[in-house]
Design an enzyme around this catalytic site. Sequence first.
Site, short mmCIF file in Angstrom:
data_model
loop_
_atom_site.label_atom_id
_atom_site.label_comp_id
_atom_site.label_asym_id
_atom_site.label_seq_id
_atom_site.Cartn_x
_atom_site.Cartn_y
_atom_site.Cartn_z
N CYS A 185 0.81 -1.22 0.00
CA CYS A 185 0.00 0.00 0.00
C CYS A 185 0.85 1.27 0.00
O CYS A 185 0.37 2.34 -0.37
CB CYS A 185 -0.97 0.01 1.18
SG CYS A 185 -2.24 -1.25 1.03
N HIS A 228 -3.29 7.64 1.89
CA HIS A 228 -3.68 6.31 1.41
C HIS A 228 -5.10 6.05 1.93
O HIS A 228 -5.40 6.30 3.10
CB HIS A 228 -2.70 5.28 1.97
CG HIS A 228 -3.12 3.86 1.73
ND1 HIS A 228 -3.56 3.43 0.50
CD2 HIS A 228 -3.17 2.78 2.55
CE1 HIS A 228 -3.86 2.14 0.58
NE2 HIS A 228 -3.64 1.73 1.82
N ASN A 245 -9.97 0.36 -0.46
CA ASN A 245 -8.51 0.41 -0.41
C ASN A 245 -7.98 -0.21 -1.70
O ASN A 245 -8.09 -1.41 -1.90
CB ASN A 245 -8.03 -0.36 0.83
CG ASN A 245 -6.51 -0.36 0.97
OD1 ASN A 245 -5.80 0.01 0.06
ND2 ASN A 245 -6.05 -0.82 2.13
N1 ACO Z 1 -18.54 -7.44 9.20
C1 ACO Z 1 -18.96 -7.64 10.45
N2 ACO Z 1 -18.10 -7.91 11.46
C2 ACO Z 1 -16.79 -7.97 11.18
C3 ACO Z 1 -16.30 -7.78 9.87
C4 ACO Z 1 -17.24 -7.51 8.86
N3 ACO Z 1 -16.88 -7.29 7.57
N4 ACO Z 1 -14.96 -7.88 9.90
C5 ACO Z 1 -14.61 -8.16 11.16
N5 ACO Z 1 -15.71 -8.21 11.94
C6 ACO Z 1 -15.81 -8.47 13.38
C7 ACO Z 1 -14.63 -9.24 13.89
O1 ACO Z 1 -14.80 -10.62 13.65
C8 ACO Z 1 -14.67 -8.90 15.36
O2 ACO Z 1 -15.64 -9.71 15.97
P1 ACO Z 1 -15.36 -10.34 17.43
O3 ACO Z 1 -15.21 -9.16 18.34
O4 ACO Z 1 -16.58 -11.15 17.65
O5 ACO Z 1 -14.09 -11.14 17.26
C9 ACO Z 1 -15.18 -7.47 15.38
O6 ACO Z 1 -15.77 -7.25 14.09
C10 ACO Z 1 -14.12 -6.44 15.62
O7 ACO Z 1 -12.98 -6.73 14.80
P2 ACO Z 1 -11.72 -5.81 14.76
O8 ACO Z 1 -10.73 -6.35 13.77
O9 ACO Z 1 -11.21 -5.53 16.13
O10 ACO Z 1 -12.39 -4.48 14.18
P3 ACO Z 1 -11.75 -3.09 13.90
O11 ACO Z 1 -12.52 -2.01 14.50
O12 ACO Z 1 -10.26 -3.12 14.13
O13 ACO Z 1 -11.97 -2.94 12.31
C11 ACO Z 1 -10.69 -3.15 10.30
C12 ACO Z 1 -11.42 -3.87 11.43
C13 ACO Z 1 -11.69 -2.33 9.52
C14 ACO Z 1 -10.03 -4.17 9.40
C15 ACO Z 1 -9.63 -2.21 10.88
O14 ACO Z 1 -8.88 -2.88 11.84
C16 ACO Z 1 -8.70 -1.64 9.86
O15 ACO Z 1 -9.07 -0.82 9.04
N6 ACO Z 1 -7.40 -2.01 9.94
C17 ACO Z 1 -6.38 -1.44 9.10
C18 ACO Z 1 -6.40 -1.97 7.76
C19 ACO Z 1 -5.44 -1.14 6.95
O16 ACO Z 1 -5.34 0.06 7.08
N7 ACO Z 1 -4.68 -1.70 6.12
C20 ACO Z 1 -3.75 -0.80 5.42
C21 ACO Z 1 -2.80 -1.47 4.79
S1 ACO Z 1 -3.49 -2.44 3.53
C22 ACO Z 1 -2.17 -3.07 2.61
O17 ACO Z 1 -1.03 -2.76 2.82
C23 ACO Z 1 -2.50 -4.11 1.59
#
Ligand code: ACO
Length: 324
Positions: free
Chosen positions: A114, A251, A281
């Site tokens: 990314c 990004h 993304n």
């Molecule tokens: N729909 C519903 N629930 C979901 C989903 C979904 N699509 N995805 C995850 N959940 C659930 C999880 O299973 C978890 O449930 P649990 O508590 O029962 O285990 C709950 O939601 C919370 O999960 P978290 O991962 O803690 O949620 P978070 O608030 O962190 O959001 C997300 C997840 C959106 C992925 C976030 O962490 C994020 O944006 N991370 C960064 C990603 C990023 O920026 N990547 C950049 C680099 S990409 C690259 O280099 C290719």
Amino acid sequence: MIRRSVVRGTGHYLPERIVENAFFEQQLETSDEWIRARTGIERRHFAAEGQTTSDLGIEAAKAALANAGLSADDIDAIVVATSTPDLTFPSVATMIQGGLGMSRGFAFDVQAVCAGFVFALSTADAMIRAGQADRILVIGAEAFSRILDFTDRSTCVLFGDGAGAVILEVQEGEGTNQDRGILALDLNSDGRYRDLLYVDGGVATTGTAGHLRMQGNLVFRHAVEKLAATAHRALDKAGIPAESVDWLVPHQANIRIIEATAKRMELPIEKVVLTVANHGNTSAASIPLAMSVANSEGRFKTGDVLVAEAIGGGLAWGSVVLRW
Ligand code: ACO
């Protein structure tokens, strides 16, 4: 007088197929509401069957050439940032070169996931400043839909396909931060974090392309901390205070990361270019896509200070400060 890399034109391309969040509701335990609230994403584009990363890149390159009023013959080099190449080799850059009907100059890919576009800009800027090229097409192009695990709701809802292109052109500058063009860069990586975000396949391991795996919440924490820090370092190198920034072009991974970074930089959200809602993304394509969309809307004025920043697999992260 010194050689500076100035943006001469921008272009982008998004595949025709738009996939709304509702698409995922039909096959996974997720909801439009969850995806919007946690990521800011509403829809993304997916490449058609048979449509490759180089196909997207060629369209973005043509749009950038048209925007700059140039032809492919005017370009000395193509640098492409991608993690989703058509083939293991040749490079996507040479495929785009061929697609543009360009037989002179040179073309190659860089890979920093990314953060790839920032690394590609840095490479192109160094070549322009060294006198190796006068005009370089810098492209971010991705088909992330090809490496998504559509049974993993925590990753497949986040990514999209697309391409963005920027033409950098040499211009003489005074050597001060009032010059147009790239003023400072800050690049970082830390391989200790390679397991936070990776693809579980590859040429020398499984012999397959593999699928994207991510510990999203850990990546999130690194992103919030590292993005504002890299932007501040680049601004320090440029000798420009954060309050003089006209545009942040982040990004486009997650609106919450973008808002947290803007807050740490004390920038109002009106100064942030946002495309995450419509593009998701698109990895290395997201910054040039956002830059091209904003430029096509006439938002950047000559002399504006832009900061672009990104983090991704590696971890690799960085930022660039440029004067439009
Ligand atoms: N729909 C519903 N629930 C979901 C989903 C979904 N699509 N995805 C995850 N959940 C659930 C999880 O299973 C978890 O449930 P649990 O508590 O029962 O285990 C709950 O939601 C919370 O999960 P978290 O991962 O803690 O949620 P978070 O608030 O962190 O959001 C997300 C997840 C959106 C992925 C976030 O962490 C994020 O944006 N991370 C960064 C990603 C990023 O920026 N990547 C950049 C680099 S990409 C690259 O280099 C290719």
